[in-house]
Write an enzyme that holds these catalytic residues in place. Structure first.
Site: not given
Length: 223
Positions: A28, A85-86, A106
């Site tokens: 990410g 993280a989202d 992950e």
């Protein structure tokens, strides 16, 4: 503004890196900033780091930046994993995977690590987890998994798609999107429940203990 917050959280995470460590490198946009900053620190301080990447993209960035990268099967332990993280809720439970569908690797890396650090900007903090849960499944069992999930959960459950084609992960599996009609409750129990379904390889709920570094405009806060 958000990019500065991401950079601040990545720089703060570097303080946990020690010479000779084996590190798990997340995936990410924020994790990629960390990887590049880590490579600079490693070169400058000669830290002799060994890294395990959680996606093909992260692996390429790390190698191109001069870091030593090996497969997870070649390391006995991982001292520290740093990942993004989202969403992160008030219990420090996470939803992950939207940035590149790398949540299977992950989780393998992040859960194996002795210490797990999550680096995010302020927009990722939430009281409750409300985003979709991504589920990696064996392609041959995808239809059956969708049917099974539909029977167990109240929500929209479909193939994640990219230009009308099913999303394929680095592991050549498909991704199913579970969009619940209400915020996620009992994330730890739900994480286990989804993974018990035949054909499911992993899901994007992360509930292990972690330290969360939140980047702000003026610096960071750790929770």
């Amino acid at each position: 503004m958000k990019e500065k917050q991401k950079e601040n959280s990545a720089i703060e995470a570097l303080k946990y890196v020690k010479k000779g460590m084996t590190l798990g490198l997340g995936s990410g946009s924020t994790a990629e900033i960390f990887v590049k900053k880590l490579a600079e620190k490693n070169k400058k301080e000669k830290l002799d780091l060994t890294c395990v990447a959680t996606s093909n993209k992260t692996m390429r960035i790390a190698i191109d930046s001069g870091l030593k990268v090996v497969g997870i099967d070649l390391v006995e332990k991982i001292d520290l994993a740093v990942d993004g993280a989202d969403q992160v809720n008030s219990k420090k439970e996470l939803l992950k995977g939207m940035g590149g569908y790398a949540f299977l690797k992950e989780k393998q890396v992040d859960y194996k690590a002795k210490k797990f650090i999550v680096i995010i900007d302020e927009s990722k903090l939430t009281k409750e987890l409300t985003e979709e849960i991504l589920v990696e499944v064996e392609p041959a069992k995808a239809i059956e998994v969708i049917k099974n999930l539909s029977e167990k959960f109240d929500g929209e459950i479909v193939h994640a798609s990219n230009k009308c084609m099913p999303v394929e992960t680095d592991n050549n599996n498909y991704v199913i999107s579970v969009q619940l009609h209400s915020p996620i409750k009992n994330a730890k129990e739900l994480e286990k429940k989804i993974n018990k379904i035949d054909g499911v390889k992993e899901n994007g709920l992360f509930t292990r203990e972690c330290t969360v570094i939140v980047g702000t405009d003026k610096g960071t806060k750790t929770i």
